[in-house]
Design a protein around this motif. Structure first.
Motif, mmCIF file in Angstrom:
data_model
loop_
_atom_site.group_PDB
_atom_site.id
_atom_site.type_symbol
_atom_site.label_atom_id
_atom_site.label_comp_id
_atom_site.label_asym_id
_atom_site.label_seq_id
_atom_site.Cartn_x
_atom_site.Cartn_y
_atom_site.Cartn_z
ATOM 1 N N ASP A 1 0.825 -1.211 0.000
ATOM 2 C CA ASP A 1 0.000 0.000 0.000
ATOM 3 C C ASP A 1 0.860 1.262 0.000
ATOM 4 O OD1 ASP A 1 -2.232 -1.555 -0.003
ATOM 5 O OD2 ASP A 1 -2.662 -1.336 2.142
ATOM 6 N N ARG A 2 1.996 1.218 0.693
ATOM 7 C CA ARG A 2 2.846 2.406 0.796
ATOM 8 C C ARG A 2 3.371 2.853 -0.564
ATOM 9 N NH1 ARG A 2 7.637 2.327 5.148
ATOM 10 N NH2 ARG A 2 8.184 0.458 3.942
ATOM 11 N N GLU B 1 0.772 5.023 -2.209
ATOM 12 C CA GLU B 1 0.733 6.365 -1.602
ATOM 13 C C GLU B 1 1.896 7.221 -2.098
ATOM 14 O OE1 GLU B 1 0.744 5.743 2.576
ATOM 15 O OE2 GLU B 1 -1.220 4.752 2.616
ATOM 16 N N GLU B 2 3.088 6.633 -2.158
ATOM 17 C CA GLU B 2 4.269 7.405 -2.566
ATOM 18 C C GLU B 2 4.198 7.779 -4.042
ATOM 19 O OE1 GLU B 2 7.392 5.603 0.765
ATOM 20 O OE2 GLU B 2 7.487 4.888 -1.316
ATOM 21 N N LEU C 1 -7.214 7.823 -5.177
ATOM 22 C CA LEU C 1 -6.785 8.114 -3.806
ATOM 23 C C LEU C 1 -6.561 9.611 -3.685
ATOM 24 C CD1 LEU C 1 -3.417 8.685 -3.715
ATOM 25 C CD2 LEU C 1 -3.388 6.268 -4.234
ATOM 26 N N ILE D 1 -4.256 12.512 -1.763
ATOM 27 C CA ILE D 1 -2.997 12.633 -1.018
ATOM 28 C C ILE D 1 -2.615 14.100 -0.836
ATOM 29 C CG2 ILE D 1 -2.003 10.413 -1.640
ATOM 30 C CD1 ILE D 1 -0.925 13.485 -3.499
#
Length: 580
Positions: A515-516, A519-520, A566, A568
């Motif tokens: 998952d990280r 996000e990145e 997503l 962010i």
């Protein structure tokens, strides 16, 4: 930029801890307005860089060396003649001014001990480096200032050195009393911030704003809006900062907006709570990093001015065209009404009297009565034909405008993507590829003598915290290359939703990603987009095999029909850029 008296005091303190009593072993002048001293002492060897540049004056310790011209400039030769192998015996700052004095002891031609003074004035466009003898007479300066250039002060060999003219009534912020503060500062008919920086030597607008912020006072308010408690609170905050300086309790830092440095100080800047602050152990480290980073952004923006102007002009023109086309398109909405009018006249017009100016009829589409204006010079058939002609004309206009409006919108999106690419560009090689795109699409004419530029720019290459490679296109050509030639079907594709930005590719290696990584990669897609300054950016992501390119579309333009999303915050400060 706040190279003010407080920062100078930090520099002077640091120099006294490092190069005081050191010997000047080497003197170089790598630029017309820049000097580089190599100093050796009991603390080791140090390089001292100083510049009298009008745009970016500086003085700091550095590990970096610079190549010098084959023939040393005159000023450098004068310094070598007098103070080569001299010893720095005193370093000080007069009255919190943006000036540093170096008293240097050396032996003259006869072997007698002499003293000279090197004065570095870090005062914006008035910056200078001046070399004087023990009597205060100017031997030479890196910039000669004649009476023709300045009516206030000449800086020429043989003239007496005098400190640059500043307001005689300015106060020293380290020595001001509460009584003087109330009488001289708090009675000025101006804003609070201006009253502060215009009353004290070495106090910049940045620090004046910081004092107001720490006092919970709006610095733009007039001085007379403050009550006695507010004025006293302002004085106390000034005093507390001054105490830190007197006690040499410095906190060197740089404030970053994204990756771009926007300001620095030797005092903690609480007013920038929404930005990133990077703290340092040394004010020299602050200045070296700030100027190096600032030079990257300043230089590339200067180089891209012409391209930005071309894109901006084309965008303005197309946006005006788009507004006009939309207005004309809105006018064509009446076309169906005219068609109905014609049909109803055909249906009910048989009983019209000659010269009738209107027809009241039942609209069988809505089952409501309507009134149709008529031309009294025409019969029913003529009026019906007139409305059908209007309908057909507006229908043709609608069909043509729909296509033109879509083309104009696409062109605007293309130009906005180029504008975003210019914001992302960090090197001249990045600009070359953008210019090629502008030439290809007719915004710039290629000169007959110009060959097609050789492209050296490459996409950004990041590595995620979990070791996955992430690639970011810097412009539309690179976006196309990454998405349709470099990425494989199971790699993941990211893009900021509904705005120009880079294509971001995560090489999945046919593995299920943590998952990280998502996000990145989303952070990178948000940062390298038009929304990089926003608090939150929505990101679309999907596997590359589901991304398609329409036939004839401009580079960088894609379509997709199923995706994940997503949201962010576009902060990439924790991500690692790989040097390929």
């Amino acid at each position: 930029m706040a190279l003010d008296g407080f920062v100078i005091s930090n520099i002077v303190y640091e120099l006294n801890q490092t190069i005081l009593n050191a010997k000047i072993s080497k003197i170089a002048q790598p630029e017309n307005d820049e000097l580089l001293f190599t100093c050796k002492g009991s603390n080791g060897q140090f390089r001292l860089a100083m510049s009298a540049s009008a745009s970016l004056p500086f003085l700091y310790l550095t590990d970096q060396n610079k190549s010098s011209p084959m023939t040393a400039p005159n000023f450098c030769m004068v310094l070598r003649k007098h103070i080569a192998n001299g010893r720095i015996i005193k370093i000080y700052q007069p009255h919190m001014e943006r000036i540093i004095h170096f008293d240097i002891e050396h032996l003259d031609e006869m072997g007698d001990l002499c003293q000279k003074t090197l004065i570095v004035e870090l005062m914006g466009k008035h910056s200078n480096i001046i070399f004087c003898n023990s009597d205060g007479k100017i031997i030479d300066s890196i910039k000669h200032i004649s009476s023709m250039m300045s009516s206030l002060r000449e800086v020429l060999p043989g003239r007496d050195y005098c400190i640059p003219a500043t307001q005689d009534d300015r106060l020293n912020p380290l020595e001001v009393t509460e009584e003087a503060f109330m009488d001289m500062v708090m009675k000025k008919p101006t804003s609070i911030t201006k009253a502060l920086y215009s009353s004290f030597t070495g106090l910049s607008p940045l620090l004046a704003s910081e004092i107001c912020h720490r006092s919970s006072i709006d610095g733009d308010m007039p001085v007379d809006s403050l009550d006695d408690d507010g004025k006293k609170h302002l004085f106390n905050n000034l005093t507390w900062i001054a105490e830190d300086v007197k006690n040499h309790t410095y906190k060197p830092n740089i404030i970053f907006k994204g990756k771009e440095p926007i300001d620095f100080s030797c005092i903690e800047l609480t007013q920038f709570s929404d930005y990133d602050a990077k703290n340092f152990d040394s004010i020299s480290q602050v200045l070296e990093e700030y100027y190096a980073s600032k030079n990257v952004y300043t230089r590339i923006r200067q180089k891209s001015v012409d391209l930005r102007k071309i894109v901006s002009t084309a965008l303005d023109r197309n946006r005006k065209k788009y507004q006009l086309q939309e207005k004309q398109l809105k006018d064509t909405e009446k076309r169906d009404k005219y068609k109905v009018y014609g049909e109803l006249i055909h249906t009910y017009g048989y009983g019209l009297e000659e010269g009738a100016k209107k027809l009241e009829a039942l609209n069988y589409y809505t089952n409501e009565m309507i009134t149709i204006p008529l031309d009294s010079q025409l019969d029913a058939k003529g009026n019906a034909q007139k409305y059908f002609d209007r309908y057909n004309k507006l229908k043709r206009t609608y069909e043509a405008l729909t296509k033109l409006t879509e083309e104009t919108k696409t062109e605007i999106e293309h130009l906005e993507s180029i504008s975003t690419a210019l914001d992302i560009a960090l090197t001249e090689d990045d600009l070359v590829q953008i210019k090629e795109e502008l030439i290809e699409f007719g915004y710039i004419k290629r000169k007959k003598t110009d060959k097609k530029a050789r492209i050296k720019s490459k996409p950004f290459h990041y590595r995620s915290s979990d070791g996955y490679d992430i690639y970011v296109g810097k412009n539309n050509y690179q976006n196309d290359e990454l998405t349709f030639k470099f990425a494989t079907g199971n790699d993941w594709w990211f893009h900021a939703k509904g705005m120009p930005g880079s294509h971001v590719i995560v090489k999945s290696n046919n593995e299920e990603l943590p998952d990280r990584v998502f996000e990145e990669a989303g952070m990178l897609a948000g940062y390298y987009s038009k929304g990089r300054e926003d608090e939150k950016v929505e990101i679309d992501y999907l596997q590359k095999k589901n991304v398609k390119k329409p036939n004839g579309a401009a580079p960088g333009f894609v379509v997709y029909y199923t995706n994940y999303s997503l949201t962010i915050h576009p902060d990439i400060s924790g991500l690692t850029l790989v040097s390929d």
